[in-house]
Motif scaffolding. Structure first.
Motif, PDB file in Angstrom:
ATOM      1  N   SER A 113       0.835  -1.204   0.000  1.00 65.87           N
ATOM      2  CA  SER A 113       0.000   0.000   0.000  1.00 65.87           C
ATOM      3  C   SER A 113       0.872   1.258   0.000  1.00 65.87           C
ATOM      4  O   SER A 113       0.645   2.199  -0.764  1.00 65.87           O
ATOM      5  N   PHE A 114       1.916   1.225   0.858  1.00 65.16           N
ATOM      6  CA  PHE A 114       2.783   2.394   0.995  1.00 65.16           C
ATOM      7  C   PHE A 114       3.507   2.707  -0.321  1.00 65.16           C
ATOM      8  O   PHE A 114       3.501   3.846  -0.806  1.00 65.16           O
ATOM      9  N   THR A 115       4.089   1.676  -0.929  1.00 66.33           N
ATOM     10  CA  THR A 115       4.878   1.914  -2.149  1.00 66.33           C
ATOM     11  C   THR A 115       3.977   2.335  -3.309  1.00 66.33           C
ATOM     12  O   THR A 115       4.329   3.209  -4.098  1.00 66.33           O
ATOM     13  N   LEU A 116       2.753   1.699  -3.369  1.00 65.35           N
ATOM     14  CA  LEU A 116       1.852   2.083  -4.460  1.00 65.35           C
ATOM     15  C   LEU A 116       1.415   3.535  -4.303  1.00 65.35           C
ATOM     16  O   LEU A 116       1.335   4.303  -5.266  1.00 65.35           O
ATOM     17  N   PHE A 117       1.140   3.922  -3.034  1.00 62.87           N
ATOM     18  CA  PHE A 117       0.739   5.298  -2.749  1.00 62.87           C
ATOM     19  C   PHE A 117       1.832   6.271  -3.203  1.00 62.87           C
ATOM     20  O   PHE A 117       1.575   7.263  -3.883  1.00 62.87           O
ATOM     21  N   GLN A 118       3.088   5.951  -2.837  1.00 61.08           N
ATOM     22  CA  GLN A 118       4.219   6.799  -3.208  1.00 61.08           C
ATOM     23  C   GLN A 118       4.380   6.843  -4.726  1.00 61.08           C
ATOM     24  O   GLN A 118       4.616   7.886  -5.318  1.00 61.08           O
ATOM     25  N   LYS A 119       4.199   5.658  -5.334  1.00 60.58           N
ATOM     26  CA  LYS A 119       4.379   5.541  -6.785  1.00 60.58           C
ATOM     27  C   LYS A 119       3.359   6.425  -7.506  1.00 60.58           C
ATOM     28  O   LYS A 119       3.694   7.193  -8.400  1.00 60.58           O
ATOM     29  N   ASN A 151       1.820   8.961  -6.421  1.00 60.90           N
ATOM     30  CA  ASN A 151       2.090  10.383  -6.190  1.00 60.90           C
ATOM     31  C   ASN A 151       3.399  10.835  -6.818  1.00 60.90           C
ATOM     32  O   ASN A 151       3.855  11.945  -6.565  1.00 60.90           O
ATOM     33  N   GLY A 152       4.010   9.919  -7.551  1.00 57.01           N
ATOM     34  CA  GLY A 152       5.238  10.260  -8.264  1.00 57.01           C
ATOM     35  C   GLY A 152       6.448  10.453  -7.365  1.00 57.01           C
ATOM     36  O   GLY A 152       7.453  11.028  -7.776  1.00 57.01           O
ATOM     37  N   ALA A 153       6.341   9.966  -6.085  1.00 51.96           N
ATOM     38  CA  ALA A 153       7.446  10.185  -5.149  1.00 51.96           C
ATOM     39  C   ALA A 153       8.446   9.041  -5.140  1.00 51.96           C
ATOM     40  O   ALA A 153       9.377   9.047  -4.355  1.00 51.96           O
ATOM     41  N   ALA A 154       8.215   8.029  -5.995  1.00 53.27           N
ATOM     42  CA  ALA A 154       9.102   6.849  -5.949  1.00 53.27           C
ATOM     43  C   ALA A 154      10.011   6.821  -7.156  1.00 53.27           C
ATOM     44  O   ALA A 154       9.629   7.215  -8.253  1.00 53.27           O
ATOM     45  N   SER A 155      11.235   6.327  -6.909  1.00 51.34           N
ATOM     46  CA  SER A 155      12.141   6.189  -8.056  1.00 51.34           C
ATOM     47  C   SER A 155      11.868   4.857  -8.758  1.00 51.34           C
ATOM     48  O   SER A 155      11.309   3.930  -8.156  1.00 51.34           O
ATOM     49  N   THR A 156      12.306   4.742  -9.995  1.00 51.98           N
ATOM     50  CA  THR A 156      12.005   3.575 -10.818  1.00 51.98           C
ATOM     51  C   THR A 156      12.531   2.283 -10.188  1.00 51.98           C
ATOM     52  O   THR A 156      13.656   2.244  -9.728  1.00 51.98           O
ATOM     53  N   GLY A 157      11.689   1.280 -10.163  1.00 50.07           N
ATOM     54  CA  GLY A 157      12.119  -0.044  -9.674  1.00 50.07           C
ATOM     55  C   GLY A 157      11.961  -0.228  -8.183  1.00 50.07           C
ATOM     56  O   GLY A 157      11.969  -1.348  -7.683  1.00 50.07           O
ATOM     57  N   TRP A 158      11.786   0.860  -7.430  1.00 53.06           N
ATOM     58  CA  TRP A 158      11.721   0.783  -5.969  1.00 53.06           C
ATOM     59  C   TRP A 158      10.471   0.028  -5.517  1.00 53.06           C
ATOM     60  O   TRP A 158      10.533  -0.926  -4.753  1.00 53.06           O
TER      61      TRP A 158
END
Ligand code: UDP
Ligand code: MG
Length: 305
Positions: free
Chosen positions: A257-263, A265-272
């Motif tokens: 949930s956390f990583t998808l939320f960040q993703k 919102n564009g706050a995640a780097s590629t592959g993370w």
């Protein structure tokens, strides 16, 4: 393994076998035998004493041979090398002819004077009478370890194993037959004695000091016996993997949930996001797999036993 058969004698005079594993105890063998014989002589039952020499190198083997030559109620069994205390007990059990079989240590820590009390409990109908050790006269570290071990074992064991009850005790021939037939290689006698059932009771017996300060069962030997006890009579360590799987599953949901939320919102780097989700998902799957595999292993173990 076959157990020697013998015809049942008249109930008023029966045979008591006493099994004593011996590993380098030459210093006390004659005193021990004297005390044992004088105690057993007061019983109305006949007796045999079986010394099992577990590869001694201090002259114990010769000493028990002499004792056996001098008194035909004494027998000696010799191992070709040191196989360990539990193996010696097993060998003694397979050759004992008694209607009741007493197991005790040969270092004077187990008091022969407790045997008549065990015999009278047996006569009153108990098939297993074990000694509950009071007042251990051992090092503080050993006392703490023993105290903790018995309580942990009791709390997680599938069998009702009494606390502070070691090998010293009496078992009826029928219970001994079942214990001997168990095919386990790593044996923890007090656990097997509880596992076998029948009517059991404990009597309190003060544990004396060792005649010297060198226990023959080393600390690493005791730890190995503790592992045998815990893993043979409990599947709790395995059940922990269900808990691990459950916790990993929660962590997996949280992380996903956390990583998808960040993703999103564009706050995640590629592959993370994909890396974290994949790792936590397969971590959960691993723990679950081990737990399920363990279920089968426990069932195979019980089936073999
Ligand atoms: N013993 C044995 N084989 C071994 C170690 C010990 O037959 O490899 C015997 C030893 O002679 C004694 C009994 O087992 O009669 C208990 O040993 P120990 O006193 O060292 O154990 P503890 O009383 O410390 O549990
Ligand atoms: Mg001892």
């Amino acid at each position: 393994m076959t157990f020697p058969t013998r015809t049942q004698p008249a109930p008023h005079s029966r045979l008591i076998s006493v099994i004593l594993p011996v590993y380098n105890e030459v210093a006390v063998l004659s005193e021990l035998t004297e005390r044992l014989v004088s105690t057993l002589d007061t019983e109305r039952h006949s007796f045999e004493i079986i010394f099992v020499d577990d590869g001694s190198t201090d002259g114990s083997a010769e000493a028990i041979d002499t004792l056996a030559t001098d008194d035909d109620r004494i027998r000696a069994i010799h191992f070709s090398r040191n196989f360990g205390h539990q193996a010696a007990l097993h060998a003694g059990l397979t050759t004992a002819n008694g209607d009741a079989i007493v197991i005790m240590d040969s270092d004077l820590q187990d008091d022969p004077a407790a045997i008549p009390r065990m015999v009278s409990m047996w006569e009153s109908g108990f098939q297993v009478v074990y000694a509950i050790r009071t007042q251990r006269k051992e090092s503080p570290l050993k006392r703490v370890l023993f105290y903790a071990f018995y309580r942990i074992l009791r709390s997680i064991s599938r069998v009702d194993i009494p606390v502070d009850a070691g090998n010293f005790g009496l078992i009826d021939r029928r219970a001994a037959q079942h214990i001997v037939q168990l095919p386990e290689v790593s044996r923890f006698y007090p656990g097997l004695r509880s596992w076998v059932g029948f009517t059991q009771t404990g009597i309190e017996v003060e544990r004396a000091e060792r005649h010297d300060n060198t226990p023959r069962v080393t600390l690493s030997g005791l730890l190995s016996l503790a592992r045998t006890a815990l893993f043979s009579f409990s599947s709790t360590p395995l059940t922990l993997f269900y808990a691990v799987a459950f916790l990993s599953c929660l962590a997996c949901f949280g992380l996903t949930s956390f990583t998808l939320f960040q993703k999103l919102n564009g706050a995640a780097s590629t592959g993370w996001a994909s890396g974290l989700i994949t790792a936590s998902f397969f971590g959960t799957l691993n723990a679950l797999g081990i737990a399920i595999l363990g279920e089968y292993v426990v069932r195979i173990f019980d089936q073999v036993r």
